[in-house]
Enzyme design. Sequence first.
Site, PDB file in Angstrom:
ATOM      1  N   ARG A  65      -0.444 -11.113  13.419  1.00 31.36           N
ATOM      2  CA  ARG A  65      -1.253 -10.293  12.508  1.00 31.36           C
ATOM      3  C   ARG A  65      -0.688 -10.157  11.094  1.00 31.36           C
ATOM      4  NH1 ARG A  65      -5.345  -8.656  11.207  1.00 31.36           N
ATOM      5  NH2 ARG A  65      -5.236  -6.402  11.228  1.00 31.36           N
ATOM      6  N   ASP A  90      -7.670  -1.311  17.157  1.00 31.69           N
ATOM      7  CA  ASP A  90      -6.333  -1.161  16.557  1.00 31.69           C
ATOM      8  C   ASP A  90      -5.694   0.133  17.063  1.00 31.69           C
ATOM      9  OD1 ASP A  90      -4.111  -1.088  14.929  1.00 31.69           O
ATOM     10  OD2 ASP A  90      -5.209  -1.497  13.069  1.00 31.69           O
ATOM     11  N   HIS A 106      -3.892 -10.509   8.559  1.00 31.79           N
ATOM     12  CA  HIS A 106      -4.233  -9.162   8.073  1.00 31.79           C
ATOM     13  C   HIS A 106      -5.082  -9.266   6.797  1.00 31.79           C
ATOM     14  CE1 HIS A 106      -2.441  -5.027   6.736  1.00 31.79           C
ATOM     15  NE2 HIS A 106      -3.375  -4.827   7.638  1.00 31.79           N
ATOM     16  N   ARG A 114     -14.389  -4.789  14.848  1.00 32.94           N
ATOM     17  CA  ARG A 114     -13.364  -3.846  15.288  1.00 32.94           C
ATOM     18  C   ARG A 114     -14.002  -2.470  15.434  1.00 32.94           C
ATOM     19  NH1 ARG A 114      -7.998  -1.673  11.987  1.00 32.94           N
ATOM     20  NH2 ARG A 114      -9.430  -0.096  11.235  1.00 32.94           N
ATOM     21  N   ASN A 159       0.813  -1.212   0.000  1.00 34.88           N
ATOM     22  CA  ASN A 159       0.000   0.000   0.000  1.00 34.88           C
ATOM     23  C   ASN A 159       0.855   1.274   0.000  1.00 34.88           C
ATOM     24  OD1 ASN A 159      -2.366   1.421   0.072  1.00 34.88           O
ATOM     25  ND2 ASN A 159      -2.976   0.793   2.139  1.00 34.88           N
ATOM     26  N   GLU A 171       1.176  -6.594  11.459  1.00 36.03           N
ATOM     27  CA  GLU A 171       0.819  -6.347  10.051  1.00 36.03           C
ATOM     28  C   GLU A 171       1.958  -5.697   9.273  1.00 36.03           C
ATOM     29  OE1 GLU A 171      -2.673  -3.798  10.626  1.00 36.03           O
ATOM     30  OE2 GLU A 171      -1.576  -2.158   9.717  1.00 36.03           O
ATOM     31  N   GLU A 179      -9.365 -11.010   9.510  1.00 35.59           N
ATOM     32  CA  GLU A 179      -9.886  -9.674   9.187  1.00 35.59           C
ATOM     33  C   GLU A 179     -10.490  -9.704   7.780  1.00 35.59           C
ATOM     34  OE1 GLU A 179      -6.802  -6.742   8.802  1.00 35.59           O
ATOM     35  OE2 GLU A 179      -8.170  -5.081   9.200  1.00 35.59           O
ATOM     36  N   TYR A 210      -7.033   8.159  11.732  1.00 41.59           N
ATOM     37  CA  TYR A 210      -6.975   6.931  10.946  1.00 41.59           C
ATOM     38  C   TYR A 210      -8.070   5.958  11.400  1.00 41.59           C
ATOM     39  CZ  TYR A 210      -5.968   2.017  10.741  1.00 41.59           C
ATOM     40  OH  TYR A 210      -6.120   0.674  10.619  1.00 41.59           O
ATOM     41  N   HIS A 214     -14.905  -3.904  10.177  1.00 43.55           N
ATOM     42  CA  HIS A 214     -14.465  -2.621  10.745  1.00 43.55           C
ATOM     43  C   HIS A 214     -15.650  -1.686  10.959  1.00 43.55           C
ATOM     44  CE1 HIS A 214     -10.061  -2.658   9.116  1.00 43.55           C
ATOM     45  NE2 HIS A 214     -10.429  -3.835   9.561  1.00 43.55           N
ATOM     46  N   TRP A 265       0.951   7.012  12.637  1.00 42.61           N
ATOM     47  CA  TRP A 265      -0.472   7.256  12.375  1.00 42.61           C
ATOM     48  C   TRP A 265      -1.316   6.046  12.674  1.00 42.61           C
ATOM     49  CZ3 TRP A 265      -3.116   4.413   8.660  1.00 42.61           C
ATOM     50  CH2 TRP A 265      -2.321   3.660   7.780  1.00 42.61           C
ATOM     51  N   ASP A 268      -6.342  -3.464   1.081  1.00 45.79           N
ATOM     52  CA  ASP A 268      -5.110  -3.445   0.280  1.00 45.79           C
ATOM     53  C   ASP A 268      -4.501  -4.836   0.126  1.00 45.79           C
ATOM     54  OD1 ASP A 268      -4.751  -2.080   3.065  1.00 45.79           O
ATOM     55  OD2 ASP A 268      -2.779  -2.964   2.711  1.00 45.79           O
ATOM     56  N   HIS A 280      -2.663   1.074  16.209  1.00 52.61           N
ATOM     57  CA  HIS A 280      -1.874   1.547  15.086  1.00 52.61           C
ATOM     58  C   HIS A 280      -0.530   2.156  15.462  1.00 52.61           C
ATOM     59  CE1 HIS A 280      -1.837   2.074  10.745  1.00 52.61           C
ATOM     60  NE2 HIS A 280      -2.722   1.124  10.847  1.00 52.61           N
ATOM     61  N   GLU A 312      -4.748  -4.313  19.092  1.00 53.32           N
ATOM     62  CA  GLU A 312      -3.775  -4.535  18.020  1.00 53.32           C
ATOM     63  C   GLU A 312      -2.734  -3.414  17.960  1.00 53.32           C
ATOM     64  OE1 GLU A 312      -5.701  -4.650  14.218  1.00 53.32           O
ATOM     65  OE2 GLU A 312      -3.825  -4.388  13.137  1.00 53.32           O
TER      66      GLU A 312
HETATM   67  O1  KDG Z   1      -1.899  -0.638   4.366  1.00 56.77           O
HETATM   68  C1  KDG Z   1      -2.154  -0.306   5.679  1.00 56.77           C
HETATM   69  C2  KDG Z   1      -3.536  -0.743   6.050  1.00 56.77           C
HETATM   70  O2  KDG Z   1      -3.762  -2.018   5.590  1.00 56.77           O
HETATM   71  C3  KDG Z   1      -3.707  -0.729   7.532  1.00 56.77           C
HETATM   72  O3  KDG Z   1      -3.792   0.565   7.961  1.00 56.77           O
HETATM   73  C4  KDG Z   1      -4.935  -1.434   7.941  1.00 56.77           C
HETATM   74  O4  KDG Z   1      -4.319  -1.297  10.260  1.00 56.77           O
HETATM   75  C5  KDG Z   1      -4.921  -1.850   9.365  1.00 56.77           C
HETATM   76  C6  KDG Z   1      -5.668  -3.060   9.686  1.00 56.77           C
HETATM   77  O5  KDG Z   1      -5.593  -3.497  10.814  1.00 56.77           O
HETATM   78  O6  KDG Z   1      -6.323  -3.564   8.779  1.00 56.77           O
HETATM   79 MG    MG Z   2      -3.984  -2.776  11.874  1.00 57.34          MG
END
Ligand code: KDG
Ligand code: MG
Length: 409
Positions: free
Chosen positions: A290, A217, A319, A147, A37, A269, A346, A159, A122, A409, A323, A219, A243
């Site tokens: 993940r 998540d 994951h 989620r 991505n 991920e 997911e 995000y 999500h 992020w 993407d 992140h 996560e």
């Molecule tokens: O490419 C990055 C995304 O796939 C990501 O931000 C998605 O955090 C993510 C998730 O848990 O699916």
């Molecule tokens: Mg994630």
Amino acid sequence: MKIKSAEVIVSSPDRNFVTLQITTEDGLTGLGDATLNGRELAAAAYLEHHVVPLLIGRDAHRIEDTWQFLYRGAYWRRGPVTMAAIAAVDVALWDIKAKAAGMPLYQLLGGASRDGIRAYGHASGRDIPEILDSVREHLELGYKAIRIQTAVPGIDAVYGVAAQPSAGGTRYDYEPAQRAALPAEEDWDTRAYLRHIPTVFEAVRNEFGPELPLLHDGHHRMTPIEAARLGKSLEPYDLFWLEDCTPAENQDALRLVRQHTTTPLAIGEVFNTVFDYQTLIREQLIDYVRSAVTHTGGISAMKKILDYAAQYQIKSGIHGPTDISPVGMAAALHLDLAIHNFGIQEYMRHGDLTNEVFQQSFSFKDGYLHPGEQPGLGVELDLDAAAAHPYTPAYLPFNRLKDGTIHDW
Ligand code: KDG
Ligand code: MG
């Protein structure tokens, strides 16, 4: 069964995808996903210039040998670009082998260990009523695990939160990569987030009761002690997992988090080899792996990571955002069905254009996914439809703190 040709296809139906199609002299084709991505063309160029020429004439059946040849032979090991490229070759060769055997791929991985694959979707919202609506939409779609991502008062753009509420619940519309020449800038305040998030989970639990598995998540945005505090403050809401609570390239950080909370932890991920998990698995600092099949060297490598994790009662949580192309998703589903230590998958669902380019045999019903019974992966690529959607620059966003400092992020 010699490899006759291999083609790298970069397409952009709904979003960008990098796909490898390998063809054998007998006319069998196999597909692999190398989508990275926001850095798609790096993976495409690596494949096109440094991998495809090395594949021609090799025996398509020798999957492990080809994996080791690409990993060790390059000298430059690991990294997301290399491992996504190796993943695409690995998955395409498994697709071919399963087609040659006339079996769905999961049969070659040991056969089904379960009837269906529990998926999580999500939900998100700018405020609590919007989040509750989003959860309701997901329940109507059949999801049995959800989620929860939320906007935070005082932060303009976060995000994982849809800019618009989803239209009629037909499809979750949040896509973090935006089609533009430059990445979007978002903002962040960890203290505001840590204060707000328990109130969101309290509202969701009050509305939907204790049974529904809920995930969140982080992140990579917290320090170890901040993550420990978050895990602790979410304990009353019984999360399925928290996560990416810290930037886990520092594996030791998770030891501190683990000492303070019993909230289950998922991570990985952005990892791309088993070495990223070495301490985490051996010391049982996490509960779920993940990684994506697409970013971790394919089915062969992911199976080894999950077999290692199984010795420590750590489960899979592969994951599966948008993407990961339908090819990468199908590869994950065959593995999910076969392994014993499956946890959850997911599943964000792709858009209509993506489904036109990638014709899939996997299904989603009553919250459970299944890869289907077609020989191979069960995904076919429509080359004409792919060509109708050429690559468009698109980037993930980035974050700044109030004083202008760049933050995860
Ligand atoms: O490419 C990055 C995304 O796939 C990501 O931000 C998605 O955090 C993510 C998730 O848990 O699916
Ligand atoms: Mg994630």
